[in-house]
Write a protein that holds these residues in place. Sequence first.
Motif, mmCIF file in Angstrom:
data_model
loop_
_atom_site.group_PDB
_atom_site.id
_atom_site.type_symbol
_atom_site.label_atom_id
_atom_site.label_comp_id
_atom_site.label_asym_id
_atom_site.label_seq_id
_atom_site.Cartn_x
_atom_site.Cartn_y
_atom_site.Cartn_z
ATOM 1 N N ASP A 12 1.021 -1.042 0.042
ATOM 2 C CA ASP A 12 0.056 0.027 -0.114
ATOM 3 C C ASP A 12 0.727 1.397 -0.029
ATOM 4 O OD1 ASP A 12 -2.098 -1.573 0.280
ATOM 5 O OD2 ASP A 12 -2.461 -1.579 2.263
ATOM 6 N N ILE A 13 1.897 1.282 0.809
ATOM 7 C CA ILE A 13 2.897 2.398 0.970
ATOM 8 C C ILE A 13 3.845 2.634 -0.461
ATOM 9 C CG2 ILE A 13 4.854 3.566 2.274
ATOM 10 C CD1 ILE A 13 3.629 1.732 4.610
ATOM 11 N N VAL A 14 3.928 1.576 -0.950
ATOM 12 C CA VAL A 14 4.523 1.553 -2.551
ATOM 13 C C VAL A 14 3.672 2.141 -3.421
ATOM 14 C CG1 VAL A 14 5.671 0.247 -4.385
ATOM 15 C CG2 VAL A 14 6.359 0.050 -1.876
ATOM 16 N N GLU A 15 2.365 1.803 -3.447
ATOM 17 C CA GLU A 15 1.522 2.615 -4.353
ATOM 18 C C GLU A 15 1.165 3.951 -4.044
ATOM 19 O OE1 GLU A 15 -1.901 0.125 -3.927
ATOM 20 O OE2 GLU A 15 -1.320 -1.664 -4.794
ATOM 21 N N PHE A 16 1.271 4.284 -2.735
ATOM 22 C CA PHE A 16 1.258 5.779 -2.545
ATOM 23 C C PHE A 16 2.408 6.625 -2.813
ATOM 24 C CE2 PHE A 16 2.677 8.789 0.804
ATOM 25 C CZ PHE A 16 1.915 9.871 0.616
ATOM 26 N N LEU A 17 3.741 5.975 -2.738
ATOM 27 C CA LEU A 17 4.985 6.620 -3.239
ATOM 28 C C LEU A 17 4.808 6.737 -4.770
ATOM 29 C CD1 LEU A 17 7.501 4.862 -0.860
ATOM 30 C CD2 LEU A 17 6.412 7.285 -0.682
ATOM 31 N N ALA A 18 4.559 5.703 -5.437
ATOM 32 C CA ALA A 18 4.325 5.714 -6.985
ATOM 33 C C ALA A 18 3.398 6.757 -7.578
ATOM 34 C CB ALA A 18 4.095 4.259 -7.288
ATOM 35 N N GLU A 19 2.563 7.065 -6.764
ATOM 36 C CA GLU A 19 1.353 8.050 -7.046
ATOM 37 C C GLU A 19 2.112 9.419 -6.715
ATOM 38 O OE1 GLU A 19 -2.914 9.617 -5.935
ATOM 39 O OE2 GLU A 19 -2.223 7.648 -5.259
ATOM 40 N N LYS A 20 2.941 9.723 -5.638
ATOM 41 C CA LYS A 20 3.474 11.020 -5.472
ATOM 42 C C LYS A 20 4.607 11.314 -5.714
ATOM 43 C CE LYS A 20 4.766 13.408 -1.126
ATOM 44 N NZ LYS A 20 3.396 14.352 -1.254
ATOM 45 N N PHE A 21 5.500 10.095 -6.268
ATOM 46 C CA PHE A 21 6.992 10.344 -6.961
ATOM 47 C C PHE A 21 7.022 9.356 -8.176
ATOM 48 C CE2 PHE A 21 7.618 11.136 -2.037
ATOM 49 C CZ PHE A 21 8.070 12.415 -2.159
ATOM 50 N N PRO A 22 5.984 9.770 -9.258
ATOM 51 C CA PRO A 22 5.961 8.764 -10.271
ATOM 52 C C PRO A 22 7.102 8.714 -11.280
ATOM 53 C CG PRO A 22 4.826 10.960 -10.681
ATOM 54 C CD PRO A 22 5.158 10.798 -9.304
ATOM 55 N N LYS A 23 8.069 9.564 -11.162
ATOM 56 C CA LYS A 23 9.357 9.662 -11.724
ATOM 57 C C LYS A 23 10.500 8.895 -11.046
ATOM 58 C CE LYS A 23 8.730 13.976 -14.159
ATOM 59 N NZ LYS A 23 9.218 15.344 -14.689
ATOM 60 N N CYS A 24 10.113 8.482 -9.846
ATOM 61 C CA CYS A 24 11.063 7.649 -9.013
ATOM 62 C C CYS A 24 10.769 6.155 -8.742
ATOM 63 C CB CYS A 24 11.387 8.514 -7.929
ATOM 64 S SG CYS A 24 12.467 7.668 -6.643
ATOM 65 N N PHE A 25 9.212 6.091 -8.422
ATOM 66 C CA PHE A 25 8.817 4.666 -8.016
ATOM 67 C C PHE A 25 7.932 4.394 -8.940
ATOM 68 C CE2 PHE A 25 10.079 6.509 -4.033
ATOM 69 C CZ PHE A 25 10.529 5.407 -3.193
ATOM 70 N N VAL A 26 7.754 2.901 -9.425
ATOM 71 C CA VAL A 26 6.668 2.300 -10.197
ATOM 72 C C VAL A 26 5.993 1.238 -9.374
ATOM 73 C CG1 VAL A 26 7.786 3.017 -12.147
ATOM 74 C CG2 VAL A 26 8.438 0.568 -11.453
ATOM 75 N N ASP A 83 16.883 10.473 -7.968
ATOM 76 C CA ASP A 83 16.315 10.917 -6.966
ATOM 77 C C ASP A 83 14.677 10.934 -6.995
ATOM 78 O OD1 ASP A 83 15.505 13.047 -8.471
ATOM 79 O OD2 ASP A 83 17.115 14.440 -7.425
ATOM 80 N N LEU A 84 13.945 11.598 -5.788
ATOM 81 C CA LEU A 84 12.585 11.432 -5.893
ATOM 82 C C LEU A 84 11.694 11.969 -7.015
ATOM 83 C CD1 LEU A 84 11.965 12.029 -2.020
ATOM 84 C CD2 LEU A 84 11.689 9.941 -3.344
ATOM 85 N N ASP A 85 12.817 13.202 -7.491
ATOM 86 C CA ASP A 85 11.974 13.837 -8.836
ATOM 87 C C ASP A 85 12.304 13.326 -10.067
ATOM 88 O OD1 ASP A 85 10.660 15.664 -6.898
ATOM 89 O OD2 ASP A 85 12.476 16.473 -6.705
ATOM 90 N N GLY A 86 13.088 12.282 -10.046
ATOM 91 C CA GLY A 86 13.460 11.502 -11.282
ATOM 92 C C GLY A 86 14.831 12.251 -11.941
ATOM 93 N N ASN A 87 15.645 12.848 -11.319
ATOM 94 C CA ASN A 87 16.969 13.592 -11.723
ATOM 95 C C ASN A 87 17.781 12.407 -11.489
ATOM 96 O OD1 ASN A 87 15.641 16.074 -12.231
ATOM 97 N ND2 ASN A 87 15.699 16.307 -9.824
ATOM 98 N N GLU A 88 18.717 12.268 -12.739
ATOM 99 C CA GLU A 88 19.720 11.385 -12.485
ATOM 100 C C GLU A 88 21.017 11.986 -11.685
ATOM 101 O OE1 GLU A 88 20.624 10.232 -16.448
ATOM 102 O OE2 GLU A 88 18.930 9.539 -16.970
#
Length: 232
Positions: A12-26, A83-88
Amino acid sequence: MENENKFSTAKDIVEFLAEKFPKCFVVKGECKPLKIGLFNDLAERVCAETPELSKTRLRHALRFYTTRWNYLEAFKEGAARVDLDGNEVDTVTAEQVEYATKNLETSKSVFEQKKKSQNAGAKRKFVKKPFRKTDGEKSAEGAEKPARNRKFNGAARQNRNQNSGAYKGNSIGTESFEQIDITTVDVGSKVHVLCGGTKAVEATVIEMAKDVVGVELVTGMVIRVSPDRIGR
C-alpha cells in the motif's frame, strides 16, 4: 483510522509513493535504480506531510521495493540512479551490479525451494489411503456389500451442508469480482478465484509460476488456475 488502513501493508505504501513520486517509483514494469541515501530525502518529504506514516513503516516499504525482482533486474553497469523527482544523480557500478545479481539469485532460489515444499505438501494432502476391509466383509467375488450405516450417512450429509454454508460465506458474486495484476501477488496473498458458475471463492496463493497460479481454497481444496482468474 481511515488513513492508517490506507497504509496497512508495504505494498500500500509503495502504491502511495508511486503516485506521489511517479518519476522515481513504479508499481509494476521497469524500475529505475534509486539514489543512494534516498530514505533520508523520503522521510523528510513524506513523514512531515503524512504523520500517520512512520519512518519505520516507510523504511520497511522501501526495503520491500528494493528487494523485488524487477528492481534488482534494473541494475546494469552505468545505469542512472534517480532521486525522488527523477533526476539522474549517480550511476550503477560493477560492484553494485554483482551485489544485486547475487540478491536476485538468492531470492529466486528461496522462492523455488518454498514452491517445491508447498507442492510436495499439496501432493501429500491428496494421497489416497488404501481401502481396508473389515473382518465382517466378504472378499470373495460377488460378496454382499455391507449394510449402509444410516447414522454415518446422516453425519456425512450434515458435514456437506456445513461445508456448503462455509463455501458460500467466503465467496462473492462474479459481478463483484475484480481481476488484479498478478505481479502484485505473492505466495501467501489472500485473493478470490473464479472457479466456474457465478461465484468467486476466497483462497490463499501457495504457488506462483509463469502461466499458472496455485491456490488453496477456503474449503481446503488445492487447485491451479490461470492468472486471469485471480482477483479481489
